[in-house]
Design an enzyme around this catalytic site. Structure first.
Site, PDB file in Angstrom:
ATOM      1  N   HIS A   1      -3.628  -3.009 -15.761  1.00  0.00           N
ATOM      2  CA  HIS A   1      -3.287  -3.372 -17.133  1.00  0.00           C
ATOM      3  C   HIS A   1      -3.329  -4.890 -17.257  1.00  0.00           C
ATOM      4  O   HIS A   1      -3.017  -5.613 -16.310  1.00  0.00           O
ATOM      5  CB  HIS A   1      -1.907  -2.836 -17.511  1.00  0.00           C
ATOM      6  CG  HIS A   1      -1.675  -2.801 -18.992  1.00  0.00           C
ATOM      7  ND1 HIS A   1      -1.387  -3.932 -19.729  1.00  0.00           N
ATOM      8  CD2 HIS A   1      -1.703  -1.776 -19.876  1.00  0.00           C
ATOM      9  CE1 HIS A   1      -1.251  -3.598 -21.001  1.00  0.00           C
ATOM     10  NE2 HIS A   1      -1.436  -2.296 -21.125  1.00  0.00           N
ATOM     11  N   ARG A   2      -3.675  -5.369 -18.461  1.00  0.00           N
ATOM     12  CA  ARG A   2      -3.872  -6.804 -18.677  1.00  0.00           C
ATOM     13  C   ARG A   2      -2.719  -7.441 -19.452  1.00  0.00           C
ATOM     14  O   ARG A   2      -2.903  -8.479 -20.108  1.00  0.00           O
ATOM     15  CB  ARG A   2      -5.187  -7.045 -19.419  1.00  0.00           C
ATOM     16  CG  ARG A   2      -5.261  -6.361 -20.786  1.00  0.00           C
ATOM     17  CD  ARG A   2      -6.561  -6.663 -21.490  1.00  0.00           C
ATOM     18  NE  ARG A   2      -6.610  -6.067 -22.826  1.00  0.00           N
ATOM     19  CZ  ARG A   2      -7.475  -6.406 -23.778  1.00  0.00           C
ATOM     20  NH1 ARG A   2      -8.380  -7.344 -23.537  1.00  0.00           N
ATOM     21  NH2 ARG A   2      -7.455  -5.820 -24.952  1.00  0.00           N
TER      22      ARG A   2
ATOM     23  N   LYS B   1       7.162   4.356 -25.255  1.00  0.00           N
ATOM     24  CA  LYS B   1       6.915   3.718 -23.966  1.00  0.00           C
ATOM     25  C   LYS B   1       8.196   3.485 -23.180  1.00  0.00           C
ATOM     26  O   LYS B   1       8.177   3.431 -21.952  1.00  0.00           O
ATOM     27  CB  LYS B   1       6.164   2.402 -24.153  1.00  0.00           C
ATOM     28  CG  LYS B   1       6.915   1.357 -24.973  1.00  0.00           C
ATOM     29  CD  LYS B   1       6.201   0.012 -24.947  1.00  0.00           C
ATOM     30  CE  LYS B   1       4.924   0.029 -25.717  1.00  0.00           C
ATOM     31  NZ  LYS B   1       4.275  -1.316 -25.742  1.00  0.00           N
TER      32      LYS B   1
ATOM     33  N   LYS C   1       4.323   7.978 -24.891  1.00  0.00           N
ATOM     34  CA  LYS C   1       5.159   7.319 -25.893  1.00  0.00           C
ATOM     35  C   LYS C   1       6.395   8.180 -26.174  1.00  0.00           C
ATOM     36  O   LYS C   1       6.309   9.398 -26.068  1.00  0.00           O
ATOM     37  CB  LYS C   1       4.368   7.103 -27.191  1.00  0.00           C
ATOM     38  CG  LYS C   1       3.038   6.381 -27.028  1.00  0.00           C
ATOM     39  CD  LYS C   1       3.203   4.925 -26.675  1.00  0.00           C
ATOM     40  CE  LYS C   1       1.843   4.221 -26.594  1.00  0.00           C
ATOM     41  NZ  LYS C   1       1.978   2.788 -26.291  1.00  0.00           N
TER      42      LYS C   1
ATOM     43  N   SER D   1      -8.285   1.181 -25.072  1.00  0.00           N
ATOM     44  CA  SER D   1      -6.939   1.660 -25.392  1.00  0.00           C
ATOM     45  C   SER D   1      -6.321   0.747 -26.432  1.00  0.00           C
ATOM     46  O   SER D   1      -6.446  -0.471 -26.348  1.00  0.00           O
ATOM     47  CB  SER D   1      -6.079   1.686 -24.121  1.00  0.00           C
ATOM     48  OG  SER D   1      -4.759   2.078 -24.398  1.00  0.00           O
TER      49      SER D   1
ATOM     50  N   ASN E   1      -3.457 -28.326 -12.913  1.00  0.00           N
ATOM     51  CA  ASN E   1      -2.904 -29.496 -13.604  1.00  0.00           C
ATOM     52  C   ASN E   1      -3.811 -30.053 -14.690  1.00  0.00           C
ATOM     53  O   ASN E   1      -3.339 -30.693 -15.636  1.00  0.00           O
ATOM     54  CB  ASN E   1      -2.613 -30.608 -12.589  1.00  0.00           C
ATOM     55  CG  ASN E   1      -1.342 -30.341 -11.816  1.00  0.00           C
ATOM     56  OD1 ASN E   1      -0.547 -29.483 -12.188  1.00  0.00           O
ATOM     57  ND2 ASN E   1      -1.146 -31.073 -10.731  1.00  0.00           N
TER      58      ASN E   1
ATOM     59  N   HIS F   1      -8.202  -2.613 -18.699  1.00  0.00           N
ATOM     60  CA  HIS F   1      -8.161  -2.558 -20.161  1.00  0.00           C
ATOM     61  C   HIS F   1      -9.054  -3.661 -20.733  1.00  0.00           C
ATOM     62  O   HIS F   1      -8.981  -4.812 -20.304  1.00  0.00           O
ATOM     63  CB  HIS F   1      -6.732  -2.744 -20.653  1.00  0.00           C
ATOM     64  CG  HIS F   1      -5.850  -1.570 -20.392  1.00  0.00           C
ATOM     65  ND1 HIS F   1      -5.256  -0.847 -21.396  1.00  0.00           N
ATOM     66  CD2 HIS F   1      -5.473  -0.972 -19.227  1.00  0.00           C
ATOM     67  CE1 HIS F   1      -4.539   0.132 -20.874  1.00  0.00           C
ATOM     68  NE2 HIS F   1      -4.659   0.071 -19.558  1.00  0.00           N
TER      69      HIS F   1
END
Length: 473
Positions: free
Chosen positions: A287-288, A170, A168, A372, A116, A320
């Protein structure tokens, strides 16, 4: 003994939560906030307000304060520093007693530190720049399921970074065509391929079909190359039950590694999955996705170095980190700072790299840094110089965009990496001699020669938005 009298009403936060004489304990959790106060709110009051709202305080005095030891449990703003080049903001350092937080719960820490208080009217903007987790708290967290050394042993890969590729496009491929792309990349010389962060279980490719075709691709590539291979199967799902169902199926298929989007999936799900991975011997790629929503604004949010620390505590074997040289945000000094926070057992305070506190990880395993985003063969010398061996270099378009196809793109990356590692081991300067190293290697590799010609003009010359505020101390 005198009885402490309860005095109703509202009083300034600084009366209780501003403590410049306080010396933090080794067991305290320490936080550095960048605070931009509202006009008319002075620094001490703003810092004390943040300390209060992120620990024990509320807007008025309450009689139940007398039922506990508020002096012990409260957060304390104990130091204020200028932000170089910014006269509207300042750094506030706040100490929190360790007993304010549930053991081993990144969820609980974040609920307090970035809860908060970030909507508090007394401040115009607020950013959590860094957190010092004391060793006493680190030891309550499970951390990475396996860590760097165990992963190298599982994959039988030593003395160099690992090579990966995000498939890819993706989105939109059928499971069979997706599996074919995986096979071609792994056969060509990569160690890993990867689901992109938003590949889950869409109508064009349901997760079970993808897992089956990918497993077939991995087993075939391993048989042909004699090398251990992997694919980061994304098990991120709408619910924890579905996430574990996908993880269990990957394990049934003898897949060495799975993947999770730790921010969109949440710390609760991530910690649970990391524990499952440790129990089952499965590696965990993180993964971020969504990180830039909270970490890119230099005045409000959470700095990525804090997310890095949180992930190491919550659990993951890869994370990553950006590339410095590619298409994503991240300057060199900051990136190397948070890469050290992922991998090293002790990281000293270093303001030139944005590190505000010493961080002792004890014996907690390290995490592979994953570079990456917009990288190709010309970046290989710089990537190796920046990240060293304990990293994964992931070339998506830099593999699949090769004019001769996926396998040729993978071969080009493998030749480039091995040439750079050999040159590094000979003592050559990778960043100064990188062009010569690659062009010489290309004499014996037509795949690398074509890759060098294809991407020789590709650069990402954009300035970093979130720059380091270097404090001269």
């Amino acid at each position: 003994m005198a009885v402490k009298k309860y005095e109703a009403g509202v009083k300034e936060y600084r009366q209780t939560y501003w403590a410049p004489e306080y010396v933090p304990l080794d067991s305290d959790i320490l936080a550095c906030f960048k605070i931009t106060p509202q006009p008319g709110v002075d620094r001490e009051e703003a810092a004390a307000a943040v300390a209060a709202e992120s620990s024990t305080g509320t807007w008025t005095t309450v009689w139940t304060d007398l039922l506990t030891d508020m002096d012990y449990y409260k957060g304390r703003a104990y130091r204020i520093e200028d932000v170089p080049g910014d006269d509207t903001s300042f750094y506030a350092f706040i100490a929190y007693p360790i007993d304010l937080f549930e053991e081993g719960s990144v969820v609980n820490v974040f609920t307090s530190l970035v809860g908060n208080v970030f909507g508090f009217k007394a401040v115009r903007a607020l950013r959590l720049e860094d957190v010092r987790f004391p060793l006493a708290y680190v030891k309550t967290c499970n951390g990475p399921p396996h860590g760097i050394q165990v992963e190298r042993d599982k994959m039988n890969k030593y003395g160099r970074p690992m090579l990966g590729c995000t498939i890819k496009p993706k989105l939109g491929l059928s499971a069979k065509n997706y599996g074919r792309a995986v096979y071609e990349c792994l056969r060509g010389g990569l160690d890993f391929t990867k689901d992109d962060e938003n590949v889950n279980s869409q109508p064009f490719m349901r997760w079970r079909d993808r897992f089956l075709f990918v497993a077939d691709a991995i087993h075939t590539a391993e048989a042909e190359t004699g090398e251990r291979k992997g694919h980061y199967l994304n098990v991120t799902a709408p619910s924890p039950e579905e996430m574990y169902e996908r993880a269990e199926f990957a394990k049934e298929l003898n897949m060495p590694i799975i993947m999770h989007d730790f921010l969109t999936g949440g710390f609760c799900a991530n910690t649970g999955l990391a524990r499952w991975c440790r129990k089952t011997g499965t590696l965990l790629h993180i993964h971020r996705a969504m990180h830039a929503v909270v970490d890119r604004n230099p005045h409000h949010g959470i700095h990525f170095r804090v997310l890095v620390k949180a992930l190491r505590l919550s659990g993951g074997d890869h994370l990553h980190t950006g590339t410095v040289v590619g298409k994503l945000e991240g300057d060199r000094a900051s990136t190397q700072g948070w890469v050290d926070l992922l991998r090293e057992s002790f990281v000293p305070e270093d303001r030139s790299r944005g590190i505000f506190f010493d961080q002792d990880w004890g014996s907690m395993p390290g995490v592979f840094a994953v570079a990456s985003g917009g990288i190709h063969v010309w970046h290989m010398p710089s990537l190796l110089a920046i990240f060293g061996d304990d990293a994964v270099f992931q070339f998506g378009g830099g593999t699949l965009g090769h004019p001769w196809g996926n396998a040729a793109g993978a071969a080009a990356n493998r030749v480039a990496l091995e040439a750079c590692v050999e040159a590094r081991n000979e003592g050559r300067d990778l960043e100064r001699e990188g062009k010569d190293i690659l062009t010489n290697a290309a004499k014996d590799s037509p795949e690398l020669k074509i890759a060098l010609e294809t991407w020789k003009e590709i650069k990402f010359e954009f300035d970093t938005v979130d720059k380091l505020d270097v404090v001269n101390r």
